[in-house]
Design a protein around this motif. Structure first.
Motif, mmCIF file in Angstrom:
data_model
loop_
_atom_site.group_PDB
_atom_site.id
_atom_site.type_symbol
_atom_site.label_atom_id
_atom_site.label_comp_id
_atom_site.label_asym_id
_atom_site.label_seq_id
_atom_site.Cartn_x
_atom_site.Cartn_y
_atom_site.Cartn_z
ATOM 1 N N GLY A 219 0.824 -1.276 0.025
ATOM 2 C CA GLY A 219 0.005 0.084 -0.076
ATOM 3 C C GLY A 219 0.796 1.237 0.034
ATOM 4 N N THR A 222 1.270 2.574 -3.480
ATOM 5 C CA THR A 222 0.118 3.114 -4.258
ATOM 6 C C THR A 222 0.228 4.825 -4.496
ATOM 7 O OG1 THR A 222 -0.809 1.362 -3.173
ATOM 8 C CG2 THR A 222 -2.367 2.602 -4.214
ATOM 9 N N LEU A 227 -5.147 4.856 -5.028
ATOM 10 C CA LEU A 227 -5.964 4.719 -3.855
ATOM 11 C C LEU A 227 -7.349 5.328 -4.160
ATOM 12 C CD1 LEU A 227 -4.871 3.546 -1.330
ATOM 13 C CD2 LEU A 227 -4.319 5.811 -0.349
ATOM 14 N N LYS A 231 -10.675 3.101 -3.297
ATOM 15 C CA LYS A 231 -11.473 3.659 -2.245
ATOM 16 C C LYS A 231 -12.895 3.999 -2.955
ATOM 17 C CE LYS A 231 -8.248 5.833 0.819
ATOM 18 N NZ LYS A 231 -7.681 6.881 1.254
ATOM 19 N N ILE A 242 -5.860 -2.947 3.462
ATOM 20 C CA ILE A 242 -4.365 -2.702 3.143
ATOM 21 C C ILE A 242 -3.148 -3.046 3.737
ATOM 22 C CG2 ILE A 242 -3.057 -0.669 2.441
ATOM 23 C CD1 ILE A 242 -5.660 1.169 2.532
#
Length: 620
Positions: A219, A222, A227, A231, A242
């Motif tokens: 993560g 990212t 992200l 999301k 994550i």
């Protein structure tokens, strides 16, 4: 499979958002594949409703393989392990079919129309000059950063030094051409996917109903837009899991967004935080020092790295006088270790040149996963070859026009234009002597310069480079202009050092160029060499581990790089903290032996050891 208490807690998280902060060697993949199995076996989740996303194609394949081997009963399940780009490409293809818009991917440089050729053409059209490979890479990275950070080119220019003339015009022309012709590069896969999901309710609802659980590996690597996509899809259930380590976020230049992790608890008030602080990889010596070292960073979650592994061998800091001594040390020390379990790491690919040269001369095969080395088409190398080439034919104005302002002589652009109007068969210097109004002193200087190039033509490559650097004063040009090209003077001296080392064993220019091509061929084909020593940038070694690790060329201004040092002096600590994270990632690749090497001199140029070594020395 026996899991630790910390791993067990993370694996048993089912619904709602969760962030698992895992130190190096804590078993991140183990947790992801065990949680996947737990969702299917104990919570009746359909395998095809779980989407696991990771950073690279290789990681996605590795995760799928490990899941199949660890849980063979689920080998034929429809669990999806994917990169974000592959996922977005599938989404765009579906949208393309529905909307009847045909998109063309322009990433493959084997095709006539690709992003590289397109940007080269746009750069030429706007600036009326050809772009260098180095500037093309900078241009591509800058465009990618803008897309991944979801900012405008104006914002980017305001906060970053960009050595690309008319950057915003190039950016806008590139974007306009792609939109007009329905073309996509890798970054457009992300921006287009977010746009489709934001504007097309049908596609958003379809993809939201497709998956119930989203798992995100690595993560910390990212980007902001990646992200945002994940999301958006995970809403409203927010079953987003994550696994990350904010201390291993090292891709800021690509738009990696560790702040997204630091803001996790603010964004998800009901989000759970899990800490996996147990390192199963490294000895107590290595873990203890790495734990102390990374705590210097302020922008991070407070974690402790612990291990049950024994003490084995202290970290070694080796200070040698010269680059030659560094290679001598490596050759001797490697005799004590198994090559296939050893790795030499460095901050920049330039460091590989000396290793390739030395290993080839000592009949040691090596493996490089990242063989894209700028050195072989670097402007400095091209300058040296052009200057030598010109010495063999001083009538060649095409070559001289590229180098005249880089060597001594105080020749002006007006004189070069004048030369082009005269007889092309005579020496450039004889033609400049006909320029009206020259003083006797200047004519004397020109005649001496002509003799200098004649002398240069009779030398062997090693002495030619020395003569160019000192007698023709090319070294002065480098000292005055290196920063303009984004380099420290130490770095350009290092490039010259490698050129001299290679030239030392060659008899003439043809032989020298041939040797350069041979070394380039060796680096490009090293991927075929197995069970031998690995040479790698730290960026490319992420996720790997070896019994024996060396980190070389630990020079201040190279590692940490000069731009991060300058930013820190202006109270912007983020770039220096990323450099410290990179150093930390390098050290945590080692299981048993870790050796850190710095050099006092390159040629006659005195160097300063990396400030990170001074930090470690205090801790040791």
């Amino acid at each position: 499979m026996k899991l630790s208490d910390a791993q067990e807690k993370a694996v048993n998280h089912i619904n709602g958002p969760a962030l698992v902060l895992a130190v190096p060697g804590a078993g991140k993949t183990t947790v992801l594949i065990n949680r996947t199995k737990n969702l299917i076996e104990n919570h009746s989740v359909c395998p095809e409703r779980i989407l696991s996303i990771t950073f690279s194609k290789a990681s996605a394949i590795d995760m799928k393989d490990r899941f199949n081997k660890t849980f063979p009963d689920y080998e034929n399940s429809l669990v999806k392990f994917s990169t974000i780009h592959a996922f977005c490409y599938g989404l765009i293809r579906e949208y393309s079919f529905i909307s009847k818009i045909k998109y063309t991917l322009i990433e493959d440089n084997k095709n006539k129309l690709n992003k590289y050729s397109l940007l080269k053409q746009i750069f030429f059209d706007i600036n009326n000059e050809y772009i260098t490979e180095e500037k093309l890479e900078t241009l591509l990275n800058s465009i990618g950063y803008i897309k991944n950070m979801m900012i405008s080119p104006d914002q980017y220019i305001k906060n970053n030094k960009v050595d690309i003339p008319n950057f915003i015009d190039i950016y806008n022309n590139y974007e306009f051409f792609k939109i007009k012709n329905n073309l996509l590069d890798f970054d457009d896969m992300l921006t287009s996917s977010l746009e489709i999901l934001s504007k097309n309710k049908y596609m958003l609802n379809k993809y939201r109903s497709k998956y119930d659980y989203y798992q995100l590996d690595e993560g910390q690597d990212t980007s902001k837009i990646q992200l945002s996509i994940i999301k958006l899809l995970a809403k409203p259930k927010n079953n987003i899991f994550i696994v990350a380590d904010d201390d291993q976020s090292i891709y800021g230049f690509r738009g990696a967004y560790p702040k997204g992790l630091l803001n996790f608890s603010k964004e998800y008030e009901n989000g759970k935080l899990y800490f996996m602080e147990h390192n199963y990889r490294s000895t107590k010596n290595i873990v203890s020092i790495c734990n102390s070292f990374i705590k210097t960073n302020k922008l991070r979650y407070n974690k402790e790295i612990i291990t049950d592994n024994d003490f084995f061998e202290p970290i070694k800091i080796v200070r040698v006088k010269s680059m030659k001594d560094q290679y001598k040390f490596l050759l001797e020390d490697l005799k004590k270790h198994e090559l296939s379990n050893s790795c030499i790491l460095y901050r920049n690919n330039l460091s590989a040149i000396g290793l390739i040269e030395v290993f080839e001369r000592n009949n040691i095969e090596f493996y490089m996963s990242d063989s894209k080395i700028r050195f072989f088409n670097h402007w400095l190398l091209q300058d040296i070859i052009n200057i030598i080439d010109f010495s063999y034919d001083t009538s060649n104005i095409e070559i001289y026009e590229k180098i005249y302002y880089k060597t001594k002589g105080y020749i002006s652009k007006k004189q070069i234009d004048f030369v082009k109007t005269l007889n092309y068969s005579t020496s450039v210097f004889d033609r400049i002597l006909e320029y009206p109004g020259l003083s006797k002193y200047y004519k004397k200087t020109l005649r001496e310069l002509k003799l200098d190039f004649k002398k240069l033509s009779k030398l062997k490559p090693y002495n030619q480079i020395l003569y160019i650097e000192n007698d023709l004063e090319y070294g002065n040009y480098l000292r005055e202009n290196s920063m303009k090209f984004g380099y420290t003077y130490d770095t350009v001296i290092k490039i010259l050092f490698h050129l001299k080392s290679i030239a030392k064993h060659t008899g003439d220019l043809r032989d020298f160029v041939g040797r350069l091509r041979q070394l380039q061929h060796l680096s490009l084909n090293s991927k075929n060499n197995k069970n031998t020593i690995s040479l790698s940038t730290i960026h490319s070694a992420k996720g790997l581990e070896f019994d024996n690790v060396y980190i070389i060329d630990l020079i201040d201004g190279d590692f940490p790089n000069i731009s991060s040092i300058e930013a820190a002096e202006k109270n912007n600590l983020e770039p220096l903290e990323e450099e410290r994270r990179l150093f930390y990632v390098g050290m945590t690749r080692a299981r048993k032996h870790l050796t850190l090497i710095t050099t006092k001199y390159i040629g006659n140029q005195a160097l300063q050891p990396s400030r990170f070594l001074n930090e470690l020395q205090e801790q040791i």
